[in-house]
Motif scaffolding. Structure first.
Motif, short mmCIF file in Angstrom:
data_model
loop_
_atom_site.label_atom_id
_atom_site.label_comp_id
_atom_site.label_asym_id
_atom_site.label_seq_id
_atom_site.Cartn_x
_atom_site.Cartn_y
_atom_site.Cartn_z
N LEU A 5 0.83 -1.21 0.00
CA LEU A 5 0.00 0.00 0.00
C LEU A 5 0.86 1.26 0.00
N SER A 6 1.93 1.25 0.77
CA SER A 6 2.80 2.44 0.86
C SER A 6 3.49 2.73 -0.47
N LEU A 7 3.74 1.68 -1.25
CA LEU A 7 4.40 1.84 -2.55
C LEU A 7 3.41 2.11 -3.69
N GLY A 8 2.12 2.09 -3.38
CA GLY A 8 1.12 2.31 -4.41
C GLY A 8 0.89 1.11 -5.31
N LEU A 9 1.44 -0.04 -4.94
CA LEU A 9 1.24 -1.26 -5.73
C LEU A 9 -0.10 -1.91 -5.42
N LEU A 10 -0.67 -1.51 -4.31
CA LEU A 10 -1.98 -2.00 -3.89
C LEU A 10 -2.82 -0.80 -3.48
N GLN A 11 -4.09 -0.81 -3.87
CA GLN A 11 -5.03 0.24 -3.47
C GLN A 11 -6.37 -0.39 -3.15
N SER A 12 -7.13 0.30 -2.32
CA SER A 12 -8.45 -0.17 -1.98
C SER A 12 -9.32 -0.24 -3.24
N PHE A 13 -10.04 -1.34 -3.41
CA PHE A 13 -10.90 -1.54 -4.57
C PHE A 13 -12.33 -1.24 -4.13
N ASP A 14 -12.75 -0.01 -4.40
CA ASP A 14 -14.03 0.45 -3.88
C ASP A 14 -15.13 0.54 -4.93
N SER A 15 -14.81 0.26 -6.19
CA SER A 15 -15.84 0.37 -7.23
C SER A 15 -16.72 -0.88 -7.27
N ILE A 16 -17.69 -0.86 -8.14
CA ILE A 16 -18.75 -1.87 -8.12
C ILE A 16 -18.27 -3.23 -8.64
N ILE A 17 -18.52 -4.28 -7.84
CA ILE A 17 -18.36 -5.66 -8.30
C ILE A 17 -19.72 -6.32 -8.16
N GLU A 18 -20.44 -6.42 -9.26
CA GLU A 18 -21.78 -6.99 -9.23
C GLU A 18 -21.71 -8.49 -8.96
N GLY A 19 -22.49 -8.94 -8.00
CA GLY A 19 -22.60 -10.37 -7.74
C GLY A 19 -21.62 -10.90 -6.72
N GLN A 20 -20.73 -10.06 -6.17
CA GLN A 20 -19.80 -10.54 -5.16
C GLN A 20 -20.41 -10.40 -3.77
N LYS A 21 -20.21 -11.42 -2.95
CA LYS A 21 -20.67 -11.38 -1.56
C LYS A 21 -19.45 -11.41 -0.66
N LEU A 22 -19.18 -10.28 -0.02
CA LEU A 22 -18.03 -10.17 0.88
C LEU A 22 -18.42 -10.62 2.28
N SER A 23 -17.57 -11.42 2.91
CA SER A 23 -17.81 -11.80 4.30
C SER A 23 -17.51 -10.61 5.21
N ASP A 24 -18.03 -10.66 6.41
CA ASP A 24 -17.90 -9.54 7.34
C ASP A 24 -16.44 -9.18 7.60
N GLY A 25 -16.13 -7.91 7.43
CA GLY A 25 -14.79 -7.43 7.72
C GLY A 25 -13.78 -7.61 6.62
N SER A 26 -14.13 -8.34 5.56
CA SER A 26 -13.20 -8.54 4.45
C SER A 26 -13.14 -7.29 3.59
N ARG A 27 -12.02 -7.14 2.87
CA ARG A 27 -11.82 -5.95 2.07
C ARG A 27 -11.13 -6.29 0.76
N ASN A 28 -11.57 -5.63 -0.31
CA ASN A 28 -10.96 -5.86 -1.62
C ASN A 28 -9.86 -4.85 -1.90
N TYR A 29 -8.80 -5.33 -2.57
CA TYR A 29 -7.72 -4.47 -3.03
C TYR A 29 -7.47 -4.76 -4.50
N MET A 30 -7.05 -3.73 -5.24
CA MET A 30 -6.68 -3.92 -6.64
C MET A 30 -5.25 -3.42 -6.84
N THR A 31 -4.68 -3.79 -7.97
CA THR A 31 -3.29 -3.45 -8.29
C THR A 31 -3.27 -2.46 -9.45
N PRO A 32 -3.03 -1.17 -9.19
CA PRO A 32 -3.09 -0.15 -10.24
C PRO A 32 -2.18 -0.43 -11.45
N ARG A 33 -1.05 -1.08 -11.21
CA ARG A 33 -0.10 -1.36 -12.29
C ARG A 33 -0.18 -2.79 -12.80
#
Length: 341
Positions: free
Chosen positions: A81-109
């Motif tokens: 995260l500090s290097l910008g290789l990982l960022q929070s993935f906050d946009s829409i993922i239709e049909g995904q069911k996240l378990s409580d407390g889990s979080r998505n991340y995406m890789t900008p590069r």
């Protein structure tokens, strides 16, 4: 100084090499071999020959971190995260069911950037297009042979490729496996699937609002506006789109010609998204070993095949088939090597 060979430049291999450098720098010389043309493994990012097109992730799409792994692997996440290789993935993922407390991340590069980072940090001698076919026990070392007939000796070998490829190795590997280890490795099961990346010209704008979407179909299971998913949609660069097939379709068509399978997938895609414009390029990837459906019992993280000379197997088949499973496996390998060396 022990010569350590890590076979496989995917996530497990790259994290393993990086941690070995950080924790045992004065004791090991690290070499990483991979049979592909570049590192990444199933964290693969593909580029079109036209530089005006965005890249696309053909393998892993994003990382879902559970609260437990967020805690135990805090240093890994913080670093990326500090290097910008990982960022929070906050946009829409239709049909995904996240378990409580889990979080998505995406890789900008692209997902391969994570693997490349760990390999760079490892300082390892990386050699691609080096396909290992045989291992021979030679006293206190392993003689490793490649498909081209090259041979080299190492004090320690860490195998991180899919388990079926480990079982296909010639030489002395089969001789040193115990009956229980053989049974456990034989029991590992992988899913198979195809992934297709479509590259579009710069004037294309997707009409749908989502970044990724799960589909309940017999052929297509997942579609992502890949460049949008990575917040990489920029003026002057064409967007990219990725399609993953269902496991059943992958299994049914695994041995068919890739071009024939690609045509079937694209036909289904345009039924799903009839307004999708024509791409300027398409790439189809067959993942014979996609995700682990049945892992080694009790998920030990790694398996020590032989203590002297040291031969270790690792990867998501020995933990869980996700990002954190690969990191956990790499950490367990390093702990084993520290104890042995």
């Amino acid at each position: 100084m022990s010569r350590v060979l890590v076979v496989g430049a995917g996530l497990t291999g790259s994290v393993c090499a990086c941690l070995l450098r950080r924790e045992m720098a004065s004791k090991v010389h690290i070499v990483v071999w991979d049979k592909a043309r570049g590192p990444g493994g199933r964290m693969s990012t593909s580029r079109h020959s036209d530089s005006s097109c965005q890249s696309a992730d053909l393998g892993a799409q994003y990382i879902t971190a559970t609260p437990g792994y967020t805690h135990t692997h805090h240093s890994v996440y913080s670093e990326l995260l500090s290097l910008g290789l990982l960022q929070s993935f906050d946009s829409i993922i239709e049909g995904q069911k996240l378990s409580d407390g889990s979080r998505n991340y995406m890789t900008p590069r692209g997902t391969s950037s994570v693997v490349r980072h760990f390999l760079s940090e490892s300082g390892a001698d990386l050699v691609c297009e080096r396909h290992v076919t045989s291992l021979y026990r030679r006293g206190a070392s392993w003689e490793v042979e490649t498909k081209l007939g090259d041979r080299e000796r190492f004090d320690v070998v860490v195998l991180t490729m899919p388990v079926p490829q480990i079982l296909q190795l010639q030489g002395d590997v089969g001789n040193v496996l115990s009956v229980q280890q053989q049974q456990q490795l034989d029991g590992v099961v992988y899913s198979s699937r195809f992934a297709v990346a479509l590259f579009f010209p710069p004037d294309v704008v997707f009409s749908f609002s989502w970044s990724a979407r799960y589909v309940d179909g017999s052929i297509i299971r997942y579609v992502a506006a890949d460049s949008r998913k990575r917040n990489a949609d920029v003026p002057g660069l064409g967007p990219s789109l990725v399609v993953h097939t269902s496991v059943s379709f992958g299994l049914e068509n695994l041995e068919k010609d890739k071009e024939e399978v690609q045509a079937l997938i694209l036909e289904e895609l345009y039924k799903l998204l009839p307004e999708l414009p024509q791409p300027v390029g398409v790439k189809c990837q067959k993942w014979r070993y996609s995700q682990v459906l049945t892992s080694v019992p009790d998920c030990p993280g790694h398996m020590t095949i032989l203590d002297r000379p040291l031969l270790v197997c690792a990867g998501d088949a020995f933990s869980h088939s996700n990002f954190d499973g690969c990191v956990a496996s790499a950490r367990s390998v390093v702990a084993a090597l520290k104890a042995a060396l």
